[in-house]
Scaffold this active site. Structure first.
Site, PDB file in Angstrom:
ATOM      1  N   ASP A 208       0.839  -1.207   0.000  1.00 47.88           N
ATOM      2  CA  ASP A 208       0.000   0.000   0.000  1.00 47.88           C
ATOM      3  C   ASP A 208       0.872   1.254   0.000  1.00 47.88           C
ATOM      4  OD1 ASP A 208       0.821  -0.648   2.549  1.00 47.88           O
ATOM      5  OD2 ASP A 208      -1.191  -0.929   3.355  1.00 47.88           O
TER       6      ASP A 208
ATOM      7  N   MET C   1      -2.559  -5.563   3.897  1.00 48.08           N
ATOM      8  CA  MET C   1      -2.053  -4.276   3.437  1.00 48.08           C
ATOM      9  C   MET C   1      -3.230  -3.434   3.032  1.00 48.08           C
ATOM     10  SD  MET C   1       1.105  -4.176   3.745  1.00 48.08           S
ATOM     11  CE  MET C   1       1.555  -5.429   4.939  1.00 48.08           C
ATOM     12  N   CYS C   2      -3.396  -2.291   3.635  1.00 44.28           N
ATOM     13  CA  CYS C   2      -4.739  -1.770   3.576  1.00 44.28           C
ATOM     14  C   CYS C   2      -4.857  -0.351   4.086  1.00 44.28           C
ATOM     15  CB  CYS C   2      -5.619  -2.628   4.469  1.00 44.28           C
ATOM     16  SG  CYS C   2      -5.276  -4.367   4.271  1.00 44.28           S
ATOM     17  N   GLY C   3      -6.101   0.113   4.041  1.00 47.32           N
ATOM     18  CA  GLY C   3      -6.445   1.368   4.677  1.00 47.32           C
ATOM     19  C   GLY C   3      -7.440   1.117   5.795  1.00 47.32           C
ATOM     20  N   THR C 146     -10.305  -0.873   3.955  1.00 48.98           N
ATOM     21  CA  THR C 146     -10.173  -1.155   2.529  1.00 48.98           C
ATOM     22  C   THR C 146      -8.987  -2.094   2.381  1.00 48.98           C
ATOM     23  OG1 THR C 146      -8.648   0.665   2.094  1.00 48.98           O
ATOM     24  CG2 THR C 146     -11.017   1.153   1.952  1.00 48.98           C
TER      25      THR C 146
END
Lengths: 441, 227, 295
Positions: A208, C1-3, C146
């Site tokens: 990310d 892995m993200c928000g 997310t």
């Protein structure tokens, strides 16, 4: 009088002389063995695959007359200026510092003559290599030694290095002997100290964040340059998929036979997957994302010949990269230096203390006297010749399989000699239509 | 004064416009409105222009800056002024992780706090933080000066090379191979100059200096546990 | 892995706007996680137990589900169908028989709680939020996620938040490195996870510690010792929410607090539309430190 029969002295397979010598070395010095190069153990490799060739069911192309194209374009996904190569083999990243300036120059000369690119390494871009490489890939590494926006803009592509096949998940160590005034200046380090390289990038972690880092690099370079992401052969399916999701134009996948300037021997020999085992999962990831041939895959780690190249392409790669083989072509480990290798306690073909800076061939050194031994013009020609031979070999095989472009080689053109290779490459064991793990069996 | 509004103009155009300015440009004053935490704002600039960012930014604001003065009138996200070459970056608010990472030159002036890994792997930049900094700051820092008016978090200066660290407040802990060092005349002079340039309300005598013990410079078995 | 986003309202008057505010925050985190999205909303307690279920064939699976479940439990059951999800209201003491019934019917249980409802699906965050009408939902607090999937599959069940106990849920940014071993340790205690996802193991770990008598704070404290790898966790309970980052703390995390709310996000961008953000206290949570807000 007859002697009593005696059992011959028997060496332990577990505690071989080689193992015991390492135990003694560790006990005497207190530090793990650091060396250059890639895995030396035997692992399933391209040698365990064969091409089927054409006969009646398939028709071959005529050698030398009927065209077999080898061109490849890297970076077609987002970059305004993709890289066009005449041959699908490139020179992998090797640093100025690990290699002498002459060696870097020779790599640039040879690659340019053959119509392909070279790659910088952990230490920044030198004028020699930029000047002599028509196409130059600039590596973006955790250390960021020598990193600056001007070199970023004069590169033809940017390679964000996440890992290397020799040491997925590891940093590095360049011993003080090679940190000369020029190397130290480029790296902003004091002269003569050990250089410790970090294993993670200083300002991002994970896919990310990588996506944002790639955005920044594109914004700095006006979205012109292809962005490669280089990964070591650890979890190739996931890592390839995540590199693509993060926005890579090209994925560079380096298997465990891929070399390094200097890392712990235990790391090189025990971490990572063989190159052969990495390709199919990576290609699968590209297929699953609908990105095969959209995001190009460059495979490295133990590529030695046009046959290896053809096999990697058949398994789904778009190009291959060579490092160790290119150094050998320049003159690394040449038998003409045998006497000097012996003085260093080694022999031709086994010399791997690249980090110590005493390379008799004058390639992995910063010693001015040793460096002089490598003529960059002659060495560049040797590399050019070798790259040409690899390409001709690959074309020979492709034509025999009826392909007018080497990219039309397919897994179905291959069979495997061993169960291991069949399982890893997902091609049938020779003479069967089966491989271990094939669905439906 | 030229205004670029990120709510109306896309990032590519904003950066391309700023990157196109040359050393002799007459348009030296720029304002970026509505950054709203956007990433890669005003990166790769290469001219002595002045850019004011009206709000907070996301990752890598002012990345690889050369010559420009970039003033963030808010807080900055991770990696502000990463790999800066020269020029000045001012952050009115706080800075997130990796502020000034691998910076090679110029001045990063953070009026608030900086979080973890401030000045990580710095290579010649000067960083002045008016507040405090987080853990692992100046990890593997090679060159340049980090000045902190407040406190420093854990493992300050771990695996430090030749960067100089000055902290006025407390240091939670020092990292491997980082030690307190004598504050000599040249250090006081350097500090005085940096404090003056950044408008910091502090006196050089209030700071302590930290630097590399240089015990990891060449491998020694007796220090193996510090690796 | 993200928000990750999270919002805990201190001011009653803002409650009708919770879903709206969270949706805006969630959508700004799309780049960090375009694969799937999810949200847990803590709404009004009605004296009933809310069971959020999901089905890939909702028309067939949800038709008559409320009546059949009501019959099985011997009590009326209210059902609210929201796209692929449905929220069933059952008596507070009927959790075990209700879950057994739903398991038999083959619908997937997303979460159970007196106030918590969970909605998650594969797709872009804006589409997921629209499908469930998150904007119109009110409540006291909520967390959202997310996802950019790393190693486990992009499926509805692989989306966050994960709930492994009543009114508890967890979202995660990072990658755990000992989740397989922890999954086996939990299984030996009789706690089974439904997916290969590392975050679900984190959620199950926290729930198991709470079930053994730990406070939420102690359970979060325990993650620092027992879970390895990189993580920023945000966890919700009926009355509050908590945040913890691993000791290395590489994954981003930022918080904002005003008199009206406490907000969490992976990036500041998510805060840009929050009321009064210009004057909010904005800071980054310290590594290996547990933060917790309770109403």
């Amino acid at each position: 009088m007859d002697k009593t029969p005696q059992t011959l002295p028997r060496q332990s397979w577990t505690f071989s002389n080689e193992v015991n010598s390492e135990i003694r070395r560790a006990a005497a010095t207190g530090i793990y063995d650091i060396r250059g190069g890639g895995a030396k153990r035997r692992v399933p490799h391209f040698d365990d695959l064969l091409f089927l060739g054409a006969s009646i069911s398939r028709y071959p192309l005529e050698g030398y007359r009927e065209r077999c194209d080898t061109s490849v374009v890297l970076g077609t996904r987002f970059a305004k200026k993709p890289i066009e190569l005449k041959i699908p083999v490139t020179i992998a990243g090797m640093s100025f510092g690990a290699l002498s300036a002459h060696a870097k120059e020779a790599l640039g000369r040879g690659a340019t003559l053959a119509g392909t690119s070279t790659t910088t390494g952990d230490g920044g871009m030198t004028n020699e290599e930029r000047g002599h490489s028509e196409k130059l890939v600039y590596q973006y590494l955790p250390s960021r030694y020598g990193m600056n926006p001007d070199d970023l803009r004069r590169a033809d592509a940017i390679e964000v290095v996440v890992g290397q096949g020799a040491k997925p998940g590891g940093g590095g160590m360049l011993l003080g002997q090679k940190i000369t005034e020029r190397v130290a200046g480029m790296r902003d380090l004091p002269i003569g100290i050990d250089q410790r390289s970090a294993c993670r990038h200083p300002d991002w972690t994970g896919p990310d964040d990588l996506e944002i880092k790639i955005l920044e690099l594109r914004e700095i370079t006006g979205w012109e340059k292809p962005i490669y992401v280089k990964i070591g052969g650890a979890r190739p399916y996931y890592d390839t998929a995540l590199a693509v999701k993060a926005g890579a134009d090209v994925v560079v996948l380096d298997g465990m036979q891929g070399g390094t300037a200097a890392t712990q021997d235990v790391f090189i020999e025990n971490v990572g997957q063989p190159t052969l085992a990495c390709i199919r999962p990576a290609v699968q990831a590209l297929h699953d994302l609908g990105m095969h041939r959209e995001v190009q895959l460059v495979v490295s780690g133990g590529i030695r010949s046009g046959a290896d190249m053809a096999k990697a392409l058949a398994l789904g790669a778009d190009a291959v990269a060579i490092g160790t083989a290119a150094l050998v072509a320049l003159g690394d480990n040449d038998p003409k230096w045998e006497e000097e290798y012996r003085k260093l306690g080694t022999t031709t073909g086994a010399y791997d203390d690249w980090h110590e800076g005493r390379d008799p061939a004058g390639i992995t050194t910063q010693d001015p006297e040793l460096m002089k031994r490598l003529d960059p013009v002659a060495a560049g020609r040797r590399l050019r010749n070798y790259l040409n031979v690899m390409t001709l070999e690959c074309q020979t095989i492709a034509r025999a399989c009826g392909k007018s472009h080497v990219h039309n080689l397919e897994p179905e053109d291959l069979c495997a000699l061993t169960m291991e290779a069949a399982a890893m490459a997902r091609v049938p064991l020779a003479g069967t239509d089966w491989w271990p793990g094939k669905p439906g069996f | 004064m030229q205004v670029l509004d990120l709510s109306k103009t896309d990032l590519r155009e904003v950066n391309a416009t700023l990157q196109a300015q040359r050393a002799d440009t007459n348009q030296t004053e720029w304002v970026i409105e509505n950054p709203r935490g956007s990433h890669a704002v005003a990166v790769g600039l290469d001219a002595p222009i002045s850019v004011t960012v009206k709000g907070s930014t996301g990752y890598y604001c002012a990345g690889m800056n050369k010559l420009a003065t970039i003033h963030v009138e808010g807080s900055a996200g991770p990696g502000v002024a990463e790999n800066m070459m020269s020029g000045t970056v001012i952050v009115e608010g706080d800075a997130s992780q990796y502020a000034g990472a691998t910076g090679r030159g110029g001045l990063l002036n953070i009026k608030g706090n900086a979080s973890s890994r401030c000045g990580i792997s710095m290579k010649g930049i000067d960083i002045v933080v008016h507040g405090s900094i987080g853990h692992m700051s100046a990890f593997m820092a090679q060159k340049g000066n980090l000045v902190v008016l407040g406190d420093a978090g854990d493992a300050l200066g771990d695996s430090l090379y030749e960067a100089r660290l000055f902290v006025r407040g407390t240091v939670k802990s020092l990292g491997a191979d980082c030690i307190e060092k004598e504050m000599r005349h040249e250090h006081l002079a350097l500090l005085a100059e940096l404090l003056e340039r950044t408008g910091a309300d502090a006196k050089p005598e209030e700071f302590r200096r930290y630097g590399s013990a240089r015990k990891l410079y060449n491998f020694n078995i007796d220090h193996a546990d510090a690796y | 892995m993200c928000g990750i986003v999270g919002l805990f309202l201190k001011k009653e008057a803002l409650r009708p706007r919770l879903g709206d505010m969270l949706t805006d925050m969630l959508i700004t985190m799309t780049d960090r996680g375009p694969d799937s999205a999810g949200i847990a909303i803590y709404g009004e307690e009605s004296g009933k137990l809310k069971i959020t279920v999901q089905s890939d064939t909702p028309a067939a699976d949800f038709a008559g589900l409320d009546l059949a479940l009501g019959e099985a439990l011997g009590a009326p059951v209210a059902m609210r169908v929201v796209d692929t999800h449905a929220v069933l209201n059952v008596p507070l003491d009927a959790e075990a028989p209700a879950l057994a019934f739903l398991d038999k019917r083959g619908v997937r249980v997303m979460g159970v709680g007196e106030s918590m409802e969970i909605f998650k699906e594969v797709g872009l965050p804006k589409d997921v939020a629209a499908r469930f009408g998150i904007r119109a939902m009110g409540g006291s607090h909520g967390i959202g996620h997310t996802r950019m999937a790393t190693e486990s599959a992009v499926t509805t069940l692989g989306a966050h938040p994960f709930s492994t106990a009543g009114d508890q849920c967890l979202v995660h940014n990072g990658s755990l490195s000992n989740h397989n071993d922890m999954r086996r340790r939990l299984a030996r205690k009789g706690i089974y996870t439904k997916t290969e996802n590392d975050t679900e193991v984190g959620a199950a770990y926290i729930s198991s510690r709470i079930a053994e008598g730990a406070t939420l704070g102690e359970a979060l404290e325990g993650t620092l010792k027992d879970l390895d790898g990189f993580f920023t966790f945000v966890t919700g309970t009926k009355t509050g929410f908590g945040v913890v980052r691993d000791p290395v703390a590489c994954k981003p995390a930022v918080m904002a607090e005003t008199d009206d709310y406490v907000a969490f996000a992976s990036e500041y961008r998510a805060f840009a539309d929050l009321p009064g953000i210009e004057t909010a206290r904005v800071w980054e949570p310290e590594p290996a430190t547990v933060y917790f807000w309770e109403r």
